[in-house]
Write an enzyme that holds these catalytic residues in place. Structure first.
Site, PDB file in Angstrom:
ATOM      1  N   ARG A  91       0.857  -1.198   0.000  1.00 50.45           N
ATOM      2  CA  ARG A  91       0.000   0.000   0.000  1.00 50.45           C
ATOM      3  C   ARG A  91       0.888   1.241   0.000  1.00 50.45           C
ATOM      4  O   ARG A  91       0.636   2.203  -0.699  1.00 50.45           O
ATOM      5  CB  ARG A  91      -0.920  -0.010   1.208  1.00 50.45           C
ATOM      6  CG  ARG A  91      -2.213  -0.768   1.003  1.00 50.45           C
ATOM      7  CD  ARG A  91      -2.003  -2.212   0.562  1.00 50.45           C
ATOM      8  NE  ARG A  91      -3.236  -2.936   0.416  1.00 50.45           N
ATOM      9  CZ  ARG A  91      -3.813  -3.658   1.387  1.00 50.45           C
ATOM     10  NH1 ARG A  91      -3.232  -3.753   2.578  1.00 50.45           N
ATOM     11  NH2 ARG A  91      -4.937  -4.285   1.169  1.00 50.45           N
ATOM     12  N   THR A 110      -0.593  -0.411   5.558  1.00 52.63           N
ATOM     13  CA  THR A 110      -0.040   0.930   5.357  1.00 52.63           C
ATOM     14  C   THR A 110      -0.829   1.814   4.380  1.00 52.63           C
ATOM     15  O   THR A 110      -0.267   2.731   3.787  1.00 52.63           O
ATOM     16  CB  THR A 110       1.422   0.807   4.880  1.00 52.63           C
ATOM     17  OG1 THR A 110       1.436   0.025   3.681  1.00 52.63           O
ATOM     18  CG2 THR A 110       2.296   0.158   5.921  1.00 52.63           C
ATOM     19  N   GLU A 111      -2.126   1.549   4.220  1.00 50.11           N
ATOM     20  CA  GLU A 111      -2.919   2.408   3.326  1.00 50.11           C
ATOM     21  C   GLU A 111      -2.730   3.886   3.671  1.00 50.11           C
ATOM     22  O   GLU A 111      -2.633   4.731   2.793  1.00 50.11           O
ATOM     23  CB  GLU A 111      -4.411   2.073   3.440  1.00 50.11           C
ATOM     24  CG  GLU A 111      -4.822   0.779   2.762  1.00 50.11           C
ATOM     25  CD  GLU A 111      -4.770  -0.414   3.700  1.00 50.11           C
ATOM     26  OE1 GLU A 111      -4.026  -0.363   4.713  1.00 50.11           O
ATOM     27  OE2 GLU A 111      -5.461  -1.413   3.421  1.00 50.11           O
ATOM     28  N   TYR A 149      -3.735  -4.901  15.405  1.00 49.84           N
ATOM     29  CA  TYR A 149      -3.674  -4.107  14.176  1.00 49.84           C
ATOM     30  C   TYR A 149      -3.181  -2.707  14.512  1.00 49.84           C
ATOM     31  O   TYR A 149      -3.924  -1.857  14.976  1.00 49.84           O
ATOM     32  CB  TYR A 149      -5.045  -4.104  13.479  1.00 49.84           C
ATOM     33  CG  TYR A 149      -5.174  -5.259  12.510  1.00 49.84           C
ATOM     34  CD1 TYR A 149      -4.689  -6.520  12.855  1.00 49.84           C
ATOM     35  CD2 TYR A 149      -5.747  -5.104  11.267  1.00 49.84           C
ATOM     36  CE1 TYR A 149      -4.777  -7.584  11.985  1.00 49.84           C
ATOM     37  CE2 TYR A 149      -5.846  -6.172  10.380  1.00 49.84           C
ATOM     38  CZ  TYR A 149      -5.356  -7.405  10.748  1.00 49.84           C
ATOM     39  OH  TYR A 149      -5.437  -8.459   9.874  1.00 49.84           O
ATOM     40  N   ASP A 182      -2.309  -0.423  12.557  1.00 50.74           N
ATOM     41  CA  ASP A 182      -2.745   0.669  11.676  1.00 50.74           C
ATOM     42  C   ASP A 182      -3.933   1.391  12.305  1.00 50.74           C
ATOM     43  O   ASP A 182      -4.316   2.464  11.837  1.00 50.74           O
ATOM     44  CB  ASP A 182      -3.085   0.166  10.272  1.00 50.74           C
ATOM     45  CG  ASP A 182      -3.870  -1.127  10.281  1.00 50.74           C
ATOM     46  OD1 ASP A 182      -3.517  -2.030  11.063  1.00 50.74           O
ATOM     47  OD2 ASP A 182      -4.839  -1.239   9.519  1.00 50.74           O
ATOM     48  N   ASP A 234      -6.781 -14.189   2.254  1.00 50.59           N
ATOM     49  CA  ASP A 234      -7.801 -13.414   2.976  1.00 50.59           C
ATOM     50  C   ASP A 234      -8.668 -12.638   1.991  1.00 50.59           C
ATOM     51  O   ASP A 234      -8.261 -12.389   0.858  1.00 50.59           O
ATOM     52  CB  ASP A 234      -7.118 -12.419   3.931  1.00 50.59           C
ATOM     53  CG  ASP A 234      -6.173 -11.473   3.200  1.00 50.59           C
ATOM     54  OD1 ASP A 234      -5.478 -11.948   2.271  1.00 50.59           O
ATOM     55  OD2 ASP A 234      -6.128 -10.285   3.529  1.00 50.59           O
ATOM     56  N   GLU A 235      -9.863 -12.292   2.456  1.00 48.03           N
ATOM     57  CA  GLU A 235     -10.754 -11.353   1.763  1.00 48.03           C
ATOM     58  C   GLU A 235     -10.844 -11.648   0.271  1.00 48.03           C
ATOM     59  O   GLU A 235     -10.543 -10.796  -0.566  1.00 48.03           O
ATOM     60  CB  GLU A 235     -10.256  -9.917   1.993  1.00 48.03           C
ATOM     61  CG  GLU A 235     -10.247  -9.548   3.455  1.00 48.03           C
ATOM     62  CD  GLU A 235      -9.770  -8.128   3.717  1.00 48.03           C
ATOM     63  OE1 GLU A 235     -10.335  -7.468   4.582  1.00 48.03           O
ATOM     64  OE2 GLU A 235      -8.814  -7.675   3.042  1.00 48.03           O
ATOM     65  N   TRP A 253      -7.032 -13.349  12.523  1.00 48.69           N
ATOM     66  CA  TRP A 253      -7.115 -11.882  12.526  1.00 48.69           C
ATOM     67  C   TRP A 253      -8.525 -11.364  12.707  1.00 48.69           C
ATOM     68  O   TRP A 253      -8.727 -10.286  13.247  1.00 48.69           O
ATOM     69  CB  TRP A 253      -6.506 -11.302  11.250  1.00 48.69           C
ATOM     70  CG  TRP A 253      -7.291 -11.501   9.974  1.00 48.69           C
ATOM     71  CD1 TRP A 253      -7.385 -12.646   9.233  1.00 48.69           C
ATOM     72  CD2 TRP A 253      -8.077 -10.523   9.295  1.00 48.69           C
ATOM     73  NE1 TRP A 253      -8.175 -12.440   8.126  1.00 48.69           N
ATOM     74  CE2 TRP A 253      -8.613 -11.135   8.128  1.00 48.69           C
ATOM     75  CE3 TRP A 253      -8.389  -9.187   9.535  1.00 48.69           C
ATOM     76  CZ2 TRP A 253      -9.443 -10.470   7.226  1.00 48.69           C
ATOM     77  CZ3 TRP A 253      -9.204  -8.513   8.622  1.00 48.69           C
ATOM     78  CH2 TRP A 253      -9.728  -9.163   7.486  1.00 48.69           C
TER      79      TRP A 253
HETATM   80  C1  ACM Z   1      -6.209  -8.870   6.642  1.00 52.05           C
HETATM   81  O1  ACM Z   1      -6.209  -7.946   7.467  1.00 52.05           O
HETATM   82  N1  ACM Z   1      -6.851  -8.735   5.498  1.00 52.05           N
HETATM   83  C2  ACM Z   1      -5.523 -10.118   6.901  1.00 52.05           C
END
Ligand code: ACM
Length: 749
Positions: free
Chosen positions: A157, A467-468, A427, A429, A333-334, A400
Site C-alpha cells: 500500500r 499501510t494504506e 492491528y 494501523d 484473505d478477503e 485476525w
Molecule cells: C487482513 O487484514 N486482510 C488479513
C-alpha cells in the site's frame, strides 16, 4: 523523624525495598522471567575482553563487539560466552559480577537475546558514543513464552525501501521479536522481483497516486508525517509514478542481515485475492478475464484454470529459494469468491473434484498450493479464511478476524498451529488514543476460548501494520511505537501489571529518543474535548514526563513558539484551547483540543415510576451513520442493566439503541467518555453530547454537561459496520476519577 532515623529503625526492610525498587527500575523490556540484583557493578568499556571460545555465539559476540568502544588501556574485566546444552533454544542466563559478565545459552539465539538485555541495562548509553556502561551486578534467567513473536509490515500500500527495512529489523531485534512477516504483494503494488515475470515489478510496482494517497496528502497539510516521500517517485513513460520494489539480491541480503539479528523473515505473496497488481498485467489470471473493482474486494485469480497454478508455482519457486524460513504465507484473505460463480471452468472443476460451493473452490486452491509448498520443503501459513471450505490438517492459521471468535477454536480442535493476530489487539494501523497501549498489553495470545490442551497449538502472536494511510517512515514509527513495546512484553510472556509496564516506559522513551524513533507521546489528560463551566474553571493539563506542552487560545495549531504550559489555565470565557506536545528535541506530537463553553445547569425531569434498566433495541443492518438507523429494521428489544448488547448471534453489521434516564447523583459537571468501533452518539436531554459517529477503529470522544441532581433523558446510539466492535461509556463527576457506567446509573419509566 529524619530519613536516617527511619533507616536505623527499619534498616533491613528499607534495604529490601531498595533492592526491589532497583530491580524494577532496571526497566528491562521485555520483562525477563527472573531477575536477582546482586552487590556491586560491572564497568563495560573498550577494555572489556570478549571471550567466545566455542565461536558458536558469533552473532551475539559480533553485536557486543560492535558496541564496544576503543581500547584505552589494559584489559580490565571480561564478558564470557559459555554453553549449556540443557537450555531451550532462545533461553539464556546472564550473570553480571564486578569482574565478569557470563552469558550462558545453548545456541546463538539465546546469547543474542542476552546481549539485547545488556543493551537494555545500558539504557541510552547503548546508542551513544559513551564508551563505558556501568551495569548493576545481577543474575537473570530468561526465556520466551512464545516461539512466534512477530511484526508484519505491508509494503504494497506504501513502499518502504530496503535501507529503512534494515533499521526496522534493528528495532525488532532490540525488543526480542523473532519474526518479520513481509507482506510483499497486494492490489496496490508488487514489491518483489520475479525473474520469470519481470513485468510484475517493471510495471506492477508503480502506480499513479490512488485514493489512499490523496487522503494522505490531504492529511499532510496539517501533519507532515503524511507526506509521500519524493524518493519513491519515478518518471515512467513521461508520467510521475509512485512505487518501488526489492531486487532478489536485496531480499537475500536483508534475509541474511535479519538472521544475524535473530529474526526470521516470512514472505507473504497474497493469493488468490488481493492480486490486482498482477491481474492488471495478466487479466487472464481472473475467471472473467477482466479486472473488476465494484465489489467488496478486487477479483481474485481463478483457481479453476491450470494456467493460474503454473503462474503461482513459478512465483513461489523463486520465492522459496530466497527465504530460508520453513514457512511461506499464502495470504488467502478477503477473497471475492463470487467471481468464480457461473464460470464454465469452475463448474467443471466443482464436478471433477466434487466441490459443493465456492468456499470449497478456495479450499481446493489453498490445499493444492500447500502441496506445492511441501514439494519445495515449505509449510503454508494462511489468514484465518483458510478455514472456509475446509482447512488442510497441516496448514498454520493466522487469526485476525476478531468478529469470527470461533476461528481459533475450530483450528485448534483440528490440531492446526495458530498464530494470533486478532485485529482488536494487534492491528497497529488502528489510530491510537489514551487506551491503545493498555489494550495491546491486555492481549492474551492463548485466550479466545481455547482450553488448556488447545492452547498448545498457539505458536505466539504478531502485530500487523497495514499501510494504506502510512506513507512515510515517520508515520510508520508513530504507529508502531510505543505499542510495539507492549506487544514485545506480551509475547516474551513475563508481563507484570500495566502500571509497572507504564513506569518502565518512562525509561524506554529516553531509549527511543536515543534511537531517534518518532514514537507517539503519551496522551495529555485532565480535560474533555468539549468542556463546560458555570462561572469559571481551570484547565489542568497532565503532560507526559518526557515532553512539554505549548498552547494557543485562538484556535490555531500551537507552534513551539506558542506559550508553554506551566500552570493551570484560568478559563472565564467561552474559548478553545489547543495544546500540542513537544519532545526535548522540539519534535512535535499530537495536538489536543479543549473547547470551553459557559453554561448553566440542565434541570432534571421528574419520573413517576422509575425502574432500573435501559430500553435496548437491535437493528441487524448496515448503516453508515447513526442518524440513518430506521425503526423499521428493528428485530429485537430488551431491557439491559447498562450498556450491554444482549444478542447472541449478532449480524456482521448492526446498530443498537439504549434509551432511558441517566441518574445524576448530585448537582455537578459530568464528563462523559465514549469509546467505540465503529460509530456512536450519546444524547443527554435529547441533545447530542458526544458525537463519535462514522466508520472507525476504537477511538474515544468526550464532552461535559452540567446536570442538576436527578433524572436526565439518555440515549446511546451505536453502529458496527463489520470487523469487530467496541462500545464503552465512562463518566466522572467534577474532578473525581472516571468509571464505567453501571446499573445504578440508569432507570426507565
Ligand atoms: C487482513 O487484514 N486482510 C488479513
Amino acid at each position: 523523624m529524619s530519613i536516617k532515623k527511619i533507616s536505623a529503625l527499619f534498616g533491613f526492610a528499607l534495604l529490601l525495598t531498595a533492592k526491589f525498587n532497583f530491580a524494577q527500575e532496571l526497566g528491562i523490556l521485555p520483562q525477563p522471567e527472573s531477575v536477582k540484583v546482586l552487590q556491586g557493578k560491572f564497568v563495560f568499556s573498550g577494555n572489556t575482553a570478549i571471550v567466545d571460545k566455542e565461536s558458536i555465539f558469533s552473532i551475539a559476540a559480533q553485536e557486543i563487539k560492535l558496541l564496544k568502544k576503543n581500547r584505552t588501556g589494559g584489559l580490565s574485566n571480561q564478558l564470557v560466552f559459555t554453553r549449556d546444552a540443557s537450555l531451550k533454544p532462545e533461553a539464556y542466563r546472564l550473570k553480571i559480577l564486578p569482574e565478569q559478565i557470563t552469558i550462558t545459552a545453548s545456541n546463538k539465539l539465546g546469547a543474542f537475546w542476552a546481549v539485547q538485555t545488556l543493551k537494555q541495562l545500558a539504557g541510552t548509553n547503548a546508542f551513544k558514543t559513551k564508551n563505558t556502561w556501568v551495569l548493576p551486578a545481577l543474575e537473570i534467567n530468561d526465556q520466551p513464552k512464545f516461539s512466534w513473536r512477530g511484526v508484519h509490515l505491508d509494503v504494497s500500500r506504501h513502499f518502504f525501501d530496503i535501507d529503512y527495512l534494515h533499521r526496522f529489523i534493528d528495532r525488532l531485534a532490540f525488543y526480542k521479536f523473532n519474526k518479520f512477516h513481509w507482506h510483499l504483494t497486494d492490489d496496490q503494488g508488487w514489491r518483489i522481483e520475479i525473474k520469470k515475470y519481470p513485468e510484475l515489478t517493471a510495471k506492477g510496482a508503480w502506480r499513479k497516486l490512488n485514493n489512499q494517497d490523496s487522503a494522505c496528502l490531504k492529511l499532510a497539510t496539517t501533519n507532515p508525517d503524511y507526506r509521500i516521500p519524493e524518493k519513491h517517485f519515478k518518471m515512467i513513460d513521461g508520467e510521475k509514478m509512485y512505487g518501488g520494489f526489492y531486487t532478489q539480491e536485496q531480499v537475500k541480503e536483508l534475509v541474511s542481515y535479519a538472521a544475524g539479528k535473530g529474526i526470521e523473515i516470512i514472505p507473504e505473496i497474497d493469493m488468490p485475492g488481493h492480486m490486482q497488481a498482477a491481474t492488471r498485467l495478466f487479466p487472464w489470471l481472473t475467471s472473467t478475464g477482466s479486472v473488476q473493482k465494484e465489489k467488496n474486494f478486487t477479483d481474485p485469480v481463478c483457481p479453476c484454470k491450470e494456467t493460474t497454478f503454473e503462474f503461482a508455482e513459478h512465483i513461489f519457486k523463486e520465492v522459496a529459494q530466497l527465504f530460508p524460513s520453513k514457512y511461506i504465507h499464502l495470504g488467502a484473505d478477503e477473497v471475492e469468491k463470487s467471481s468464480w460463480k457461473n464460470i464454465p471452468e469452475c463448474e467443471a472443476l466443482m464436478k471433477h473434484e466434487n466441490l459443493k460451493n465456492i468456499d470449497e473452490i478456495q479450499s481446493y486452491f489453498v490445499k493444492r498450493m500447500e502441496k506445492y509448498f511441501h514439494s519445495l520443503g515449505k509449510e503454508l501459513i494462511g489468514w484465518d479464511e483458510i478455514l472456509d471450505g475446509g482447512i488442510s490438517p497441516t496448514a498454520t492459521l493466522m487469526y485476525w478476524r476478531t468478529w469470527v471468535p470461533t476461528a481459533p477454536k475450530h483450528a485448534a480442535e483440528k490440531g492446526n498451529p495458530i498464530i494470533m493476530t486478532p485485529g482488536e489487539y494487534c492491528y497497529f494501523d488502528a489510530q491510537q488514543d489514551s487506551h491503545s497501549l493498555q489494550k495491546v498489553y491486555s492481549f492474551n495470545p492463548v485466550g479466545f476460548g481455547l482450553n488448556e490442551s488447545e492452547q498448545q497449538y498457539v505458536l505466539g502472536g504478531q502485530a500487523n501494520i497495514w499501510t494504506e494511510y502510512i506513507p512515510s517512515e515517520q508515520r510508520l514509527e508513530y504507529m508502531l511505537f510505543p505499542r510495539m513495546l507492549a506487544m514485545s512484553e506480551v509475547l516474551w510472556g513475563h508481563q507484570q501489571d500495566f502500571k509497572t509496564f507504564s513506569r518502565k516506559m518512562d525509561r524506554q522513551f529516553t531509549v527511543l529518543d536515543a534511537m531517534r524513533i518518532n514514537y507517539r507521546f503519551t496522551d495529555l489528560k485532565g480535560f474533555a474535548e468539549n468542556n463546560v463551566f458555570l462561572k469559571s474553571a481551570y484547565l489542568n493539563i497532565e503532560a507526559p514526563k518526557n515532553a512539554v506542552v505549548h498552547y494557543t487560545t485562538d484556535g490555531s495549531t500551537p507552534k513551539i513558539s506558542a506559550p508553554k504550559y506551566t500552570k493551570p489555565i484560568y478559563i472565564d470565557k467561552t474559548q478553545t484551547i489547543k495544546a500540542a506536545i513537544f519532545g526535548a528535541d522540539g519534535r512535535m506530537g499530537d495536538v489536543f483540543t479543549a473547547n470551553y463553553v459557559q453554561t448553566g445547569y440542565v434541570d432534571a425531569v421528574s419520573l413517576k415510576n422509575p425502574k432500573p434498566g435501559l430500553n435496548f433495541s437491535y437493528y441487524p443492518k448496515f448503516y453508515k451513520a447513526v442518524n440513518l438507523i430506521s425503526e423499521a429494521d428493528k428485530t429485537k428489544t430488551a431491557t439491559t442493566a447498562a450498556i450491554e448488547i444482549p444478542v447472541e448471534d449478532k449480524a456482521g453489521s448492526f446498530a443498537t439503541r439504549h434509551q432511558g434516564y441517566f441518574y445524576a447523583a448530585e448537582d455537578g459537571i459530568y464528563s462523559f467518555f465514549l469509546r467505540s468501533d465503529d460509530g456512536s452518539v450519546l444524547k443527554i436531554q435529547n441533545k447530542t453530547l458526544v458525537d463519535n459517529d462514522g466508520m472507525h477503529f476504537a477511538i474515544e470522544k468526550s464532552a461535559q454537561i452540567a446536570l442538576k441532581k436527578g433524572y436526565h433523558p439518555f440515549e446511546l446510539l451505536f453502529l458496527e459496520g463489520g470487523g469487530g466492535y467496541t462500545l464503552q461509556l465512562e463518566y466522572s463527576l467534577g474532578a473525581s476519577k472516571r468509571k464505567a457506567v453501571s446499573a445504578s446509573d440508569f432507570v426507565i419509566e
